[in-house]
Design an enzyme around this catalytic site. Sequence first.
Site, short mmCIF file in Angstrom:
data_model
loop_
_atom_site.label_atom_id
_atom_site.label_comp_id
_atom_site.label_asym_id
_atom_site.label_seq_id
_atom_site.Cartn_x
_atom_site.Cartn_y
_atom_site.Cartn_z
N PHE A 210 0.68 -1.14 0.05
CA PHE A 210 0.10 0.06 -0.07
C PHE A 210 0.87 1.18 -0.09
CE2 PHE A 210 -2.41 -3.17 2.56
CZ PHE A 210 -3.63 -3.27 2.05
N ASP A 211 0.27 2.33 -0.65
CA ASP A 211 0.79 3.68 -0.49
C ASP A 211 0.52 3.90 0.79
OD1 ASP A 211 1.91 6.04 -1.23
OD2 ASP A 211 0.19 6.67 -2.03
N GLY A 212 0.98 5.08 1.28
CA GLY A 212 0.36 5.78 2.58
C GLY A 212 -0.70 6.75 2.20
N PHE A 327 -1.29 -0.75 -4.12
CA PHE A 327 -2.13 0.18 -4.46
C PHE A 327 -1.46 1.58 -4.28
CE2 PHE A 327 -4.50 -3.41 -2.47
CZ PHE A 327 -5.58 -3.45 -3.32
N ASP A 329 -2.39 6.07 -5.04
CA ASP A 329 -3.48 6.83 -5.77
C ASP A 329 -2.86 8.00 -6.82
OD1 ASP A 329 -2.62 10.24 -4.04
OD2 ASP A 329 -1.65 8.30 -3.69
#
Length: 358
Positions: A210-212, A327, A329
């Site tokens: 995951f990105d944060g 993931f 954004d």
Amino acid sequence: GTMSGSGSEEPQPSQAAEDGRQEAEQDWAAAKAFYDNLVTKRPRPPKPQNAITVAVSSRALFDLVEERRIYEEHGVEKYVEYQQNNENVPLKPGPAFYFVKALEHVNARLLELYPDDEERFDIVLMTNNHAQVGVRLINSINHYGLTIERFCMTGGESPIGYLTAYLTNLYLSADSEKVQEAIEAGIASATMFTANKDVAYSDTQLRVAFDGDAVIFSDESEQIVKEQGLDRFFEHEQLNENKPLAQGPLKGFLEDLGKLQKKFYAKNERLNCPIRTYLVTARSAASSGARVLKTLRSWGLEIDEALFLAGAPKGPILVKIRPHIFFDDQMFHIEGAQKLGTIAAHVPYGVAQKYRKS
């Protein structure tokens, strides 16, 4: 047969017909017993309120690039005809395929440890295909031995109502508009992109990266960076180090993974846990890392590995991790990951979307 007596009396069935009926009933009872036996060998799909429901579109699960081209160039009739003519040709794996396989491996391990527990992944095929294409999808799922019992074939209708009805925990699709719609409806969702290289994935451990910011956390930090620049952001993060970040769209899914990990830890399987989670963030550890780690701690969430890249590209690190899904954004990071063979999923959430190159 001919009717005897007055026409109002029911005709008596002949002995042969009666024997035939009993035999048929016995056959049916035997067939049903056989089927019931068969069904119990396969765990029944869990109740949606107990399961972690992952809804996957057909273009995320399978490679439908060629079929999509036929659909776009020749229309729906030709497309359906092509799918029916090829229904015994299994579809090739798509971008979510190995992720789904890894979820099923986790389920198998959970069922060994907790045979009666329903808290496991339930994979639902959520497709706006018409039902006529269903046979090819079912044949392909059976060809690979996937356990996907629930199908929603919406024939062009929006899937959002079905996603809500199934209490969906994660929705993966190749259609960015549907993903956007799901995010707006409060469902964790991402657009899948195929990797540009084939790499080997772990088949004994589900790895999720995951990105944060704007993925696990809100996009507050990205807003500050965009509006006030990096220096002001570092200052802001140090001032607010002890104030947890607000949650982002995939916080719930990270939480679901954590809940399942704890089930393995409870059976002394920490070292042999089939789930591993990674935070891969462009933040730098020294200037803005503490707030992230303290936020996770305040939520009671453990992440297995936290990688603070201080603005370095994410692609090379992801090659080392080999996640089944990553993931982020920002399309910039998705493309970088993709080039090096990582299967990436774009989360269309937060301020970064306003700055996207069209």
